[in-house]
Design an enzyme around this catalytic site. Structure first.
Site: not given
Length: 321
Positions: A134, A232
């Site tokens: 990302e 995450n």
């Protein structure tokens, strides 16, 4: 110590957990592409950071590659939920690849912010982890304007052209608390630092961290289901330890749980990262039940109802068929 019974051992299961809207959209996009166009369908990088999901899609005919140059000319390639840089789009176009962009809309939002601030000639401080897909995708939108801030130690090394034209953005899957701490340190150095127009850490990351904080406060052990390359999921382990759990472990599936982790434990918390299918959580609960953890309670401090439409390239072909 008295022997523990099944009724004295309990499991607190965090809710929300598992698939977020962006992950669900990306995984369904690959499944629908396989149904619509037939195998093989190529996917650049892991569609989401979960080993089980990748293997399941491979079994259905998806072929995962590291770079678009590995995809035969003219074939279909799906871009992962983590997003890609303009250079990757350009390479796909040169190779005449048919692209399906499964980038999470919340990641696309950060890309758009990066482009807008770069066009206004701001320096951009991107808080994130070096090497994460990302971060690479977002940085590629304006590489001459973006500097990566990876942890508090990197704050002192930042050099900017004009502190009055400076904004911070972030990777969507970070720890909320750590990001807040990093921003506070940045603002000590650069008091005029501008905040992004809206929070970059995604709703699902925040919700899962909120839920794990609640179960960690009541648990001696927290088990987080997720793969090692899932940012995450790793943050959930850290948050669990910070908010009261004596121990917290990241496991790909139930087979990774060690019996000794459960010695002397009466309350186990369980959650899963945003790219984890629910079946893996069910297997963990079954494994815990074998060890006498039969009392299972869901803890839901925040409700979640977000849904995203499939990528437009795929929707168009599905409507036409």
């Amino acid at each position: 110590m008295e022997p523990q019974t099944a009724t004295s051992r309990r499991v607190l299961v965090a809710r929300p957990r598992g698939y977020c809207a962006g992950v669900d959209r990306a995984v369904v996009a690959v499944e629908k592409a396989l149904e619509q166009y037939g195998a093989p369908v190529y996917v650049r990088k892991q569609i989401v950071h979960n080993t089980h999901v990748v293997k399941t899609l491979e079994a259905k005919g998806a072929i995962f590659v590291e770079e678009t140059e590995e995809v035969p000319e003219g074939e279909i390639v799906v871009f992962s939920a983590h997003g890609v840089s303009p250079a990757v789009h350009g390479e796909a176009e040169r190779r005449k690849l048919r692209t399906i962009d499964a980038t999470c809309p919340l990641v696309t939002k950060v890309h758009n912010e990066a482009k807008r601030f770069a066009n206004q000639d701001y320096d951009i401080l991107l808080i994130g982890h070096e090497g994460h897909e990302e971060v690479e995708g977002t940085s590629g939108e304006a590489p001459e304007h973006i500097q990566l801030v990876d942890g508090l130690d990197s704050v002192d090394r930042i050099q900017v052209r004009d502190p009055k034209r400076l904004v911070w953005l972030s990777q969507t899957t970070l720890s909320v608390d750590e990001t807040t701490e990093t921003v506070a340190r940045l603002k000590e150095r650069f008091p005029t630092l501008i905040d992004p127009p809206s929070d970059d850490i995604c709703y699902a990351t925040q919700n899962r961290q909120t839920a794990v904080k609640e179960i960690a406060a009541q648990s001696q052990l927290v088990i987080v289901v997720g793969s090692e390359n899932s940012s995450n999921s790793k943050r959930l382990v850290e948050v669990a330890k910070d908010y009261g759990a004596d121990a917290s472990y990241l496991v790909d599936n139930a087979t990774f749980i060690r019996d000794e982790w459960l010695d002397g434990i009466t309350t186990v918390g369980v959650t899963s990262g945003a790219s984890v299918p629910e079946e893996l959580v069910e297997e963990v609960l079954a494994r815990l039940a074998q060890h006498g953890f039969g009392d299972v309670e869901e803890v839901e401090p925040v409700q979640e109802s977000v849904r995203f439409a499939l990528p437009h390239e795929l929707r168009k072909d599905l409507r036409a068929s």
